[in-house]
Structures are given as structure tokens and as C-alpha cells.
Scaffold this motif. Structure first.
Motif, PDB file in Angstrom:
ATOM      1  N   ALA A 100       0.833  -1.205   0.000  1.00  0.00           N
ATOM      2  CA  ALA A 100       0.000   0.000   0.000  1.00  0.00           C
ATOM      3  C   ALA A 100       0.873   1.263   0.000  1.00  0.00           C
ATOM      4  CB  ALA A 100      -0.934  -0.005   1.205  1.00  0.00           C
ATOM      5  N   ARG A 101       1.976   1.210   0.720  1.00  0.00           N
ATOM      6  CA  ARG A 101       2.884   2.364   0.740  1.00  0.00           C
ATOM      7  C   ARG A 101       3.464   2.618  -0.652  1.00  0.00           C
ATOM      8  NH1 ARG A 101       7.371   1.566   4.887  1.00  0.00           N
ATOM      9  NH2 ARG A 101       8.044   0.036   3.331  1.00  0.00           N
ATOM     10  N   ALA A 102       3.889   1.533  -1.321  1.00  0.00           N
ATOM     11  CA  ALA A 102       4.437   1.693  -2.672  1.00  0.00           C
ATOM     12  C   ALA A 102       3.380   2.253  -3.625  1.00  0.00           C
ATOM     13  CB  ALA A 102       4.957   0.350  -3.176  1.00  0.00           C
ATOM     14  N   LEU A 103       2.140   1.803  -3.452  1.00  0.00           N
ATOM     15  CA  LEU A 103       1.035   2.296  -4.272  1.00  0.00           C
ATOM     16  C   LEU A 103       0.850   3.789  -4.058  1.00  0.00           C
ATOM     17  CD1 LEU A 103      -1.427   1.352  -6.114  1.00  0.00           C
ATOM     18  CD2 LEU A 103      -2.751   1.305  -3.979  1.00  0.00           C
ATOM     19  N   TYR A 104       0.868   4.199  -2.797  1.00  0.00           N
ATOM     20  CA  TYR A 104       0.691   5.615  -2.459  1.00  0.00           C
ATOM     21  C   TYR A 104       1.853   6.460  -2.984  1.00  0.00           C
ATOM     22  CZ  TYR A 104       1.149   9.773   0.483  1.00  0.00           C
ATOM     23  OH  TYR A 104       1.342  11.059   0.928  1.00  0.00           O
ATOM     24  N   GLU A 105       3.061   5.996  -2.778  1.00  0.00           N
ATOM     25  CA  GLU A 105       4.228   6.773  -3.189  1.00  0.00           C
ATOM     26  C   GLU A 105       4.264   6.940  -4.711  1.00  0.00           C
ATOM     27  OE1 GLU A 105       7.416   4.636  -1.375  1.00  0.00           O
ATOM     28  OE2 GLU A 105       7.166   5.625   0.572  1.00  0.00           O
ATOM     29  N   ALA A 106       3.895   5.883  -5.435  1.00  0.00           N
ATOM     30  CA  ALA A 106       3.860   5.977  -6.894  1.00  0.00           C
ATOM     31  C   ALA A 106       2.784   6.961  -7.351  1.00  0.00           C
ATOM     32  CB  ALA A 106       3.619   4.603  -7.503  1.00  0.00           C
ATOM     33  N   ALA A 107       1.633   6.928  -6.681  1.00  0.00           N
ATOM     34  CA  ALA A 107       0.541   7.839  -7.037  1.00  0.00           C
ATOM     35  C   ALA A 107       0.917   9.284  -6.719  1.00  0.00           C
ATOM     36  CB  ALA A 107      -0.733   7.442  -6.295  1.00  0.00           C
ATOM     37  N   ALA A 108       1.601   9.484  -5.590  1.00  0.00           N
ATOM     38  CA  ALA A 108       2.032  10.832  -5.225  1.00  0.00           C
ATOM     39  C   ALA A 108       3.044  11.371  -6.232  1.00  0.00           C
ATOM     40  CB  ALA A 108       2.627  10.824  -3.819  1.00  0.00           C
ATOM     41  N   LYS A 109       3.984  10.529  -6.607  1.00  0.00           N
ATOM     42  CA  LYS A 109       4.992  10.941  -7.595  1.00  0.00           C
ATOM     43  C   LYS A 109       4.323  11.317  -8.916  1.00  0.00           C
ATOM     44  CE  LYS A 109       9.189   9.310  -9.926  1.00  0.00           C
ATOM     45  NZ  LYS A 109      10.157   8.175 -10.076  1.00  0.00           N
ATOM     46  N   LYS A 110       3.351  10.517  -9.334  1.00  0.00           N
ATOM     47  CA  LYS A 110       2.631  10.785 -10.573  1.00  0.00           C
ATOM     48  C   LYS A 110       1.882  12.108 -10.504  1.00  0.00           C
ATOM     49  CE  LYS A 110      -0.694   8.661 -13.763  1.00  0.00           C
ATOM     50  NZ  LYS A 110      -1.562   7.474 -14.004  1.00  0.00           N
ATOM     51  N   ALA A 111       1.402  12.436  -9.292  1.00  0.00           N
ATOM     52  CA  ALA A 111       0.652  13.681  -9.107  1.00  0.00           C
ATOM     53  C   ALA A 111       1.562  14.869  -8.817  1.00  0.00           C
ATOM     54  CB  ALA A 111      -0.356  13.507  -7.964  1.00  0.00           C
ATOM     55  N   GLY A 112       2.856  14.630  -8.772  1.00  0.00           N
ATOM     56  CA  GLY A 112       3.796  15.705  -8.500  1.00  0.00           C
ATOM     57  C   GLY A 112       3.826  16.127  -7.046  1.00  0.00           C
TER      58      GLY A 112
END
Length: 556
Positions: A100-112
């Protein structure tokens, strides 16, 4: 503090002295299992912290979603009593949290965005061995939160948590049958994340409790769609409650999918399959009652199983919560499935029920037919609303004066004879709606009918409170009034966390003047109860006849 030698658990109604189990669970749960379940909840909150933030960025992982629901369900009363199995769940929680953390971090990176660095449950790392896990649990139990927040706030947190546990059970049943909603999973993550906040207020927690009730309403609608979509709408059905000669398997719990698979696998094998406890409503579903070897219902509610299973001459399958410590007389022919576990009891993990069938064939079975005795089930919302015009006319003519919904969980604690006495005292011009296993207190009594409408209408399992709600809303619409203006009184019995979820749903819907018993939850402190009484008219049960008189007078 929770250690290997002590515990504190107050999530069910029959908790020791009405305050909390501190040495060993009345349900049979040992201190080690209790500690590990506390730790599993803590670890699952950590998963939800990341999953909630990922969902806010439009990212989700079904595996993460399902894990959270299953983990919560695993900690419901009378589900998993095996510390080794619970320890596996705790370690899985850390793995899923990383996912879940990796999912969140990837989504945050994608959103800048820069990802948050989360603390608390999100930072949990499991100890290497079981004893180490138990020691870790010392810092996460309710006593620690009570020390930090006080009993009132900690109790409100547990009101929400226990409601979420109950809703998780229903959500799991729904997803097993293919009904899911990303918004529902997001709701679990959101509320679990809020429970990790360090300084909640009473106003916050009270509002969140009603949100948990709203979430459970959505979940119950999903489960209703799952059950009816798979097996059709329940219809009034006569169910035999005495045995038939021959080999036998009895199925208890709530999981209709497990029952269906067992019925398929036992076709043509000369084995009669019986329901027990909350499985009784299965007989009303067209997709299940088509199996001719679904022979009837055996026994009563969950708390009588040790005596009843001792006498049952066949194999026993426990599909969801309701299991008690088995006696040696039947432990060897007892099987669990789904999330249920008891140390030393064989678990069926893949719905291959061959071991259950073999055990049934090896057992003697019933030597003769019992006397012919039947009860009627299947009065879910479609069946009742199908004759709604007759019901409305009977109310308008005065033939039906009042409806009493008498339902909920049964239990072993003294005081539950109240519900039998209450049902027997309901005037003959009144109708009784009932659901869940509390109905076993009176469902074999003859209540007669009013103008062809049975005076006792069995709506179904505890989750079929959704049907009862829909019946009430439809009647309110027919009479052009609010639910609280109907000639309807709710008198509920509670035992575990699914009843808490249903209560929160009813409060969310604004239903008032509910009576609840046989005792009030230990986690509802006097100040919290005061709020519930003032806002919703919630009251404890009293004398059966006086409670009926008060209900009739209030709606006169």
C-alpha cells in the motif's frame, strides 16, 4: 497492558462481569490470541493509512482492499482462536502495508506531490517470533488508549472499530459472491485512518460512528445484491426442524457460498445436509432449496452447539463466526472454512469438502426419521412488500395495531429469556418481525396469523436487517410518514460486532427509541450513553410487558 498472561477484551456482550475479560475470554479466546488480534487491528490500521492516501490520489489495489476487510473480520468474536494463524495475518499485514505504501508513493509521484512520512501503525514492523509479537501487542490495546484518551473517547473509538469489524464481515461475504464497491473499501480505509489520529474529540468520534453506520448500510446493500443475485430472492418456505434417517452433515455460520459448494459436492452421495444457527435462512433461497438433500435445520442458536453437536451423528462444518471450543466428542468430525480457525481442528481452505464428506460417511448418521415438524422462513423484503397492500389495509382497518421487530444475536448470558417472554406477550393484533439467531428464542412457537398474514415474519440472517430497513421505508412511504412515525418498535439483542454495525446503521438512518439488551455494551460509558439517549432515545430493555405497554402508548 496485554501480555501472554493477561488480556483485556470487551467487544462482546457476555464479557466477564459486564466490564471486560482480563484472564481468559468467556468466548474461549486465550490471552495470546487476544493480544495478537489487538496487534492485527493495529497493523491493519497501518495498511489503511497508506491505502486511504492512495485512494485520494485515484490509486487502489484490490488485494490491499480485500486484506483490510478480511483482517478485521478475523478479529470478530468467535472467528479465529488459533494464535499461530493470527500471527500469520499480522505478518501479512506488514507485507500488505508495504504494498500500500508503494502504491501511495507511486501515485504521489505521478501527481507531483511529496509523499507523507507516516508514523504510528504505518511504521509497524513485526517481531521475529510469536512471543515477540505478543510483547509488541502490549502497547496497542484498549487500555493504552484509555490511559491516553480517557474511557469516554477510547470507548467511542471502539464503538467505531467494532462497527467496522461487523461491516467487514458483511463486506467479506459480499466479495466472496462477487459484489464489491471501491467506495466501500475506501470508506474502511478512511475511518481506520481517522482512528489513528492522536487527539480526536467526542464530537468527531460521534460523527464518525454515524459514518460507520452509513458505510455499513452500503455494505448490507452489496451483500443483499450478492445473495439475491446468486440465489434469487428469498420466498416463504417450510423448513423441517427434525432429522431424516441417513448420513448427515450440519453447516453453521453465514457463508452461503460454502453451503452451495457443499451441496454440489454431496449430490448423489446419500448424505443429508442440515443448516444450523444463522444458516437457517438459506432454505428460503430458490438457488439453494432446489437441492433436495438440503434436508432441514438442526438445533438452534450458536451458543447451544456443544450440546447439539455432541448429539449430531455426522460431520460438522463451521463457515464463519459462531464457533465455540469443541468437545472431544465431536472435535474429530468438526471442520472450519473461510476465516474460522480453532487449534487442532482441520481447516478446509479451498472449498474441497471431500474430508467433510468422508467424515459424514464414516459416522453413523440418524437411525430414524424424527417427528414431522416445520417452521416457516423467507419473509425478506420482496416477500413482505409483495403483499404490502394487504399489510397497509390491515393497519388502516385496525386489524394490525403494531409491528415489533424482535431480533439480533443470541447468546449464553442470563437475561435472554426476556426475548421469549416479550414475543409471547405481544398482543394478538400485532405482528412480529424477526431476524438473526435471536429468533431461536421463540421461532418454534405458533403465533397464528392476521387476515392471512403470519404474525411471525422471519426476515433472515443478521445482515438481512437491510431487508427490514427496506420494509420499514416502504411502509413509511405508503403511509406518507417518517419511519419513527410508523406503528413500529425495534427491540434488539446484541452479542458481537455485527450487531454494533447494524445499530450504527439504524442510528445513521435516524431511527429512534430502540431498546437494546440484555445489557448495554461495556465500551459505551455513561457520558456516551447520555448522548445516545438524548439524541436517539436509545434505552435498555426492562420488563417485557411494560416495554410493550410503553411502545404501544408511544404510538397510540
Amino acid at each position: 497492558m496485554t501480555t501472554a498472561g493477561t488480556m483485556f477484551c470487551y467487544q462482546c456482550e457476555q464479557t466477564a462481569q459486564g466490564k471486560g475479560c482480563t484472564a481468559f475470554g468467556v468466548c474461549g479466546k486465550d490471552p495470546k490470541t487476544a493480544a495478537l488480534q489487538d496487534l492485527l487491528v493495529h497493523a491493519t490500521e497501518g495498511v489503511a493509512q497508506y491505502a486511504h492516501r492512495a485512494a485520494g490520489l485515484g490509486a487502489r489495489d484490490r488485494g490491499v482492499d480485500v486484506f483490510v476487510v478480511e483482517a478485521l473480520f478475523t478479529t470478530v468474536t468467535n472467528v479465529n482462536f488459533d494464535p499461530e494463524r493470527v500471527a500469520v495475518w499480522v505478518r501479512r499485514a506488514a507485507e500488505v502495508r508495504d504494498r500500500a505504501r508503494a502504491l501511495y508513493e507511486a501515485a504521489a509521484k505521478k501527481a507531483g506531490q511529496t509523499p507523507e512520512t507516516l508514523a504510528g501503525p504505518a511504521a509497524f514492523q513485526p517481531a521475529a517470533d510469536l512471543d515477540g509479537l505478543v510483547r509488541q501487542a502490549e502497547g496497542v490495546g484498549v487500555r493504552n488508549r484509555t490511559e491516553a484518551l480517557g474511557a469516554d473517547l477510547a470507548g467511542l473509538q471502539d464503538l467505531i472499530l467494532f462497527g467496522l469489524k461487523g461491516a467487514a464481515a458483511y463486506a467479506d461475504h459480499a466479495q466472496v459472491l462477487g459484489q464489491e464497491d471501491p467506495a466501500v473499501y475506501a470508506g474502511f480505509h478512511d475511518l481506520l485512518d481517522r482512528l489513528t489520529r492522536p487527539k480526536p474529540t467526542a464530537a468527531d468520534l460521534t460523527a464518525w460512528a454515524l459514518e460507520a453506520g452509513a458505510l455499513n448500510l452500503r455494505v448490507m446493500a452489496l451483500l443483499d445484491a450478492a445473495n439475491t443475485g446468486a440465489y434469487g430472492h428469498p420466498e416463504p418456505t417450510q423448513v423441517r426442524v427434525t432429522p431424516r434417517k441417513g448420513k448427515a452433515i450440519v453447516v453453521s455460520g453465514h457463508d452461503l457460498r460454502d453451503l452451495e459448494e457443499l451441496l454440489k459436492q454431496t449430490q448423489g452421495k446419500g448424505i443429508n445436509v442440515y443448516t444450523h444457527g444463522e444458516m437457517l435462512p438459506a432454505h428460503a433461497y430458490p438457488g439453494l432449496k432446489k437441492y433436495k438433500h438440503l434436508a432441514g435445520n438442526y438445533g438452534g442458536a450458536w451458543q447451544d452447539q456443544r450440546r447439539e453437536f455432541d448429539a449430531f451423528p455426522g460431520a460438522i462444518l463451521m463457515t464463519t463466526n459462531c464457533i465455540q471450543k469443541p468437545s472431544d466428542a465431536y472435535k474429530g468430525r468438526l471442520f472450519t472454512s473461510g476465516l474460522v480457525a480453532w487449534p487442532g481442528v482441520r481447516h478446509i481452505a479451498d472449498r474441497d469438502f471431500a474430508p467433510v464428506i468422508d467424515a459424514a460417511l464414516a459416522a453413523p448418521g440418524f437411525a430414524a426419521d424424527g417427528p414431522d415438524q416445520n417452521i416457516t422462513v423467507g419473509f425478506a423484503r420482496q416477500a413482505v412488500l409483495g403483499v404490502a397492500d394487504k399489510v397497509v389495509e390491515a393497519v388502516k382497518s385496525g386489524a394490525i395495531r403494531h409491528f415489533f421487530l424482535i431480533g439480533g444475536c443470541d447468546g449464553a448470558k442470563p437475561g435472554r429469556n426476556y426475548y421469549t417472554e416479550l414475543a409471547q406477550a405481544v398482543p394478538e393484533d400485532c405482528v412480529i418481525l424477526t431476524l438473526a439467531c435471536g429468533k431461536y428464542r421463540f421461532n418454534k412457537l405458533d403465533f397464528g396469523a392476521i387476515g392471512g398474514i403470519p404474525r411471525l415474519l422471519d426476515v433472515g440472517q443478521c445482515n438481512d436487517a437491510y431487508s427490514a430497513v427496506q420494509i420499514a421505508l416502504a411502509l413509511a412511504d405508503a403511509f406518507k410518514c417518517g419511519v419513527n412515525d410508523l406503528p413500529l418498535t425495534l427491540i434488539l439483542s446484541w452479542y458481537e460486532q455485527k450487531a454494533v454495525a447494524i445499530l450504527l446503521t439504524l442510528l445513521h438512518l435516524g431511527v429512534k427509541n430502540i431498546r437494546i439488551g440484555p445489557s448495554l455494551p461495556a465500551f459505551v460509558t455513561p457520558p456516551v450513553l447520555k448522548v445516545l439517549v438524548e439524541n436517539f432515545g436509545l434505552a435498555p430493555i426492562g420488563d417485557p410487558r411494560k416495554d410493550i405497554e410503553a411502545a404501544l402508548a408511544a404510538k397510540a
